[in-house]
Scaffold this motif. Structure first.
Motif, short mmCIF file in Angstrom:
data_model
loop_
_atom_site.label_atom_id
_atom_site.label_comp_id
_atom_site.label_asym_id
_atom_site.label_seq_id
_atom_site.Cartn_x
_atom_site.Cartn_y
_atom_site.Cartn_z
N PHE A 165 0.91 -1.21 -0.16
CA PHE A 165 0.15 0.01 -0.12
C PHE A 165 0.96 1.06 -0.04
CE2 PHE A 165 -2.82 3.21 2.62
CZ PHE A 165 -3.33 3.51 1.58
N ILE A 166 1.11 1.87 -1.00
CA ILE A 166 1.84 3.07 -1.33
C ILE A 166 0.75 4.48 -1.11
CG2 ILE A 166 3.40 4.40 -2.81
CD1 ILE A 166 3.55 1.61 -4.47
N HIS A 167 1.30 5.29 -0.22
CA HIS A 167 0.35 6.34 0.14
C HIS A 167 1.20 7.62 0.78
CE1 HIS A 167 1.46 5.73 4.39
NE2 HIS A 167 1.67 4.43 4.17
N VAL A 187 -1.66 3.86 -4.16
CA VAL A 187 -1.43 2.74 -4.96
C VAL A 187 -1.28 1.37 -4.34
CG1 VAL A 187 0.15 1.83 -6.60
CG2 VAL A 187 -0.09 4.44 -6.55
N LEU A 188 -2.04 0.32 -5.04
CA LEU A 188 -1.81 -0.73 -4.45
C LEU A 188 -1.16 -1.66 -5.33
CD1 LEU A 188 -5.56 -1.92 -3.15
CD2 LEU A 188 -3.30 -1.82 -1.64
N CYS A 189 0.02 -2.00 -4.86
CA CYS A 189 0.93 -3.01 -6.05
C CYS A 189 0.82 -4.28 -5.35
CB CYS A 189 2.46 -2.21 -5.82
SG CYS A 189 3.36 -3.15 -7.07
N VAL A 190 0.76 -5.21 -6.01
CA VAL A 190 0.84 -6.82 -5.72
C VAL A 190 1.81 -7.49 -6.25
CG1 VAL A 190 -0.49 -8.94 -5.62
CG2 VAL A 190 -1.63 -6.69 -5.46
N LEU A 191 2.73 -8.12 -5.57
CA LEU A 191 3.98 -8.61 -6.04
C LEU A 191 3.71 -10.42 -5.96
CD1 LEU A 191 6.73 -6.38 -4.29
CD2 LEU A 191 5.93 -6.31 -6.57
N ILE A 235 5.76 -7.79 -10.20
CA ILE A 235 4.67 -6.93 -10.21
C ILE A 235 3.60 -7.80 -11.06
CG2 ILE A 235 3.32 -4.85 -10.87
CD1 ILE A 235 5.97 -3.09 -10.40
N ILE A 236 2.44 -8.02 -10.49
CA ILE A 236 1.26 -8.52 -11.12
C ILE A 236 0.16 -7.79 -11.06
CG2 ILE A 236 2.22 -11.08 -10.62
CD1 ILE A 236 0.23 -11.22 -8.36
N LEU A 237 0.09 -6.92 -10.39
CA LEU A 237 -1.18 -5.74 -10.46
C LEU A 237 -0.71 -4.56 -9.79
CD1 LEU A 237 -4.34 -5.54 -10.51
CD2 LEU A 237 -4.51 -6.14 -8.30
N GLN A 238 -1.14 -3.34 -10.29
CA GLN A 238 -1.20 -2.23 -10.02
C GLN A 238 -2.54 -1.59 -10.01
OE1 GLN A 238 2.09 -1.08 -12.93
NE2 GLN A 238 3.35 -0.40 -10.88
N TYR A 239 -2.85 -0.83 -9.00
CA TYR A 239 -3.96 -0.32 -8.91
C TYR A 239 -4.07 1.23 -8.21
CZ TYR A 239 -9.14 0.76 -8.61
OH TYR A 239 -10.30 1.12 -8.60
N ASN A 240 -4.24 2.25 -8.85
CA ASN A 240 -4.22 3.38 -8.30
C ASN A 240 -5.56 4.30 -8.02
OD1 ASN A 240 -4.17 4.00 -11.15
ND2 ASN A 240 -2.80 5.44 -11.26
N ASN A 241 -6.14 4.00 -7.03
CA ASN A 241 -7.47 4.67 -6.92
C ASN A 241 -7.70 4.06 -5.22
OD1 ASN A 241 -9.78 5.98 -7.13
ND2 ASN A 241 -10.12 5.44 -9.31
N TYR A 242 -8.76 4.74 -4.66
CA TYR A 242 -9.24 4.35 -3.43
C TYR A 242 -10.16 3.00 -3.54
CZ TYR A 242 -12.43 4.07 0.41
OH TYR A 242 -13.09 3.62 1.62
N LEU A 243 -9.87 2.03 -2.75
CA LEU A 243 -10.78 0.72 -2.88
C LEU A 243 -11.38 0.92 -1.28
CD1 LEU A 243 -8.46 -1.99 -4.41
CD2 LEU A 243 -10.64 -1.26 -5.07
#
Length: 154
Positions: free
Chosen positions: A43-45, A122-126, A132-140
């Protein structure tokens, strides 16, 4: 007797009903992967991002999410303004100042850049190999984040 019963009830509910989210550092995750392979949720913030702070107050306080993160993933809470050098995946990443008390960490850029820009949160899933298998940059919110965790477990 009433006090004893209340104390036992209080400690019984707090230890089982309210678990805490275990956050690891990048260095700890490197070591933990040698013991047990798991996907890593980063969780990048930033401190100034309102949506980041909202996710911390809602999504990451949800007991179901906490339980899933603690049992199935390694979780890293990463402030993009972190000033210390971080060693991860046999590489050293440093803070890059861009003005007076302003800058971003190289590792945040490495993991959080989507379409040549970084937008928080940013949510980054490794995966287990730190790819990196997923990057999502928004509120969840909790509901959507829970669905994401279910898909990632498959």
């Amino acid at each position: 007797m009433k006090k004893l019963t209340l104390i036992i009830f209080f400690f019984g509910t707090t230890s089982t009903g309210f678990c805490q989210l275990k956050s690891s550092s990048f260095e700890e995750v490197d070591s933990l992967q040698h013991i047990q392979k798991r996907k890593i949720i980063v969780f990048i913030h930033t401190d100034w991002c309102q949506f980041c702070q909202r996710m911390k107050r809602t999504t990451f306080k949800n007991q179901e999410i906490i339980q899933k993160l603690n049992s199935d993933f390694y979780y890293v809470d990463f402030n993009a303004g972190e000033k210390r050098a971080i060693t991860f995946n046999n590489q050293v990443f440093k803070y890059q100042p861009s003005g007076n008390n302003v800058g971003v960490h190289e590792l945040a850029l490495q993991l959080g850049t989507v379409n040549n820009q970084i937008v928080y949160p940013v949510l980054c899933v490794l995966n287990e190999k730190n790819e990196i298998i997923l990057q999502y940059n928004n509120y969840l919110g909790p509901k959507d984040f829970n669905l994401l965790l279910e898909k990632l477990k498959e």
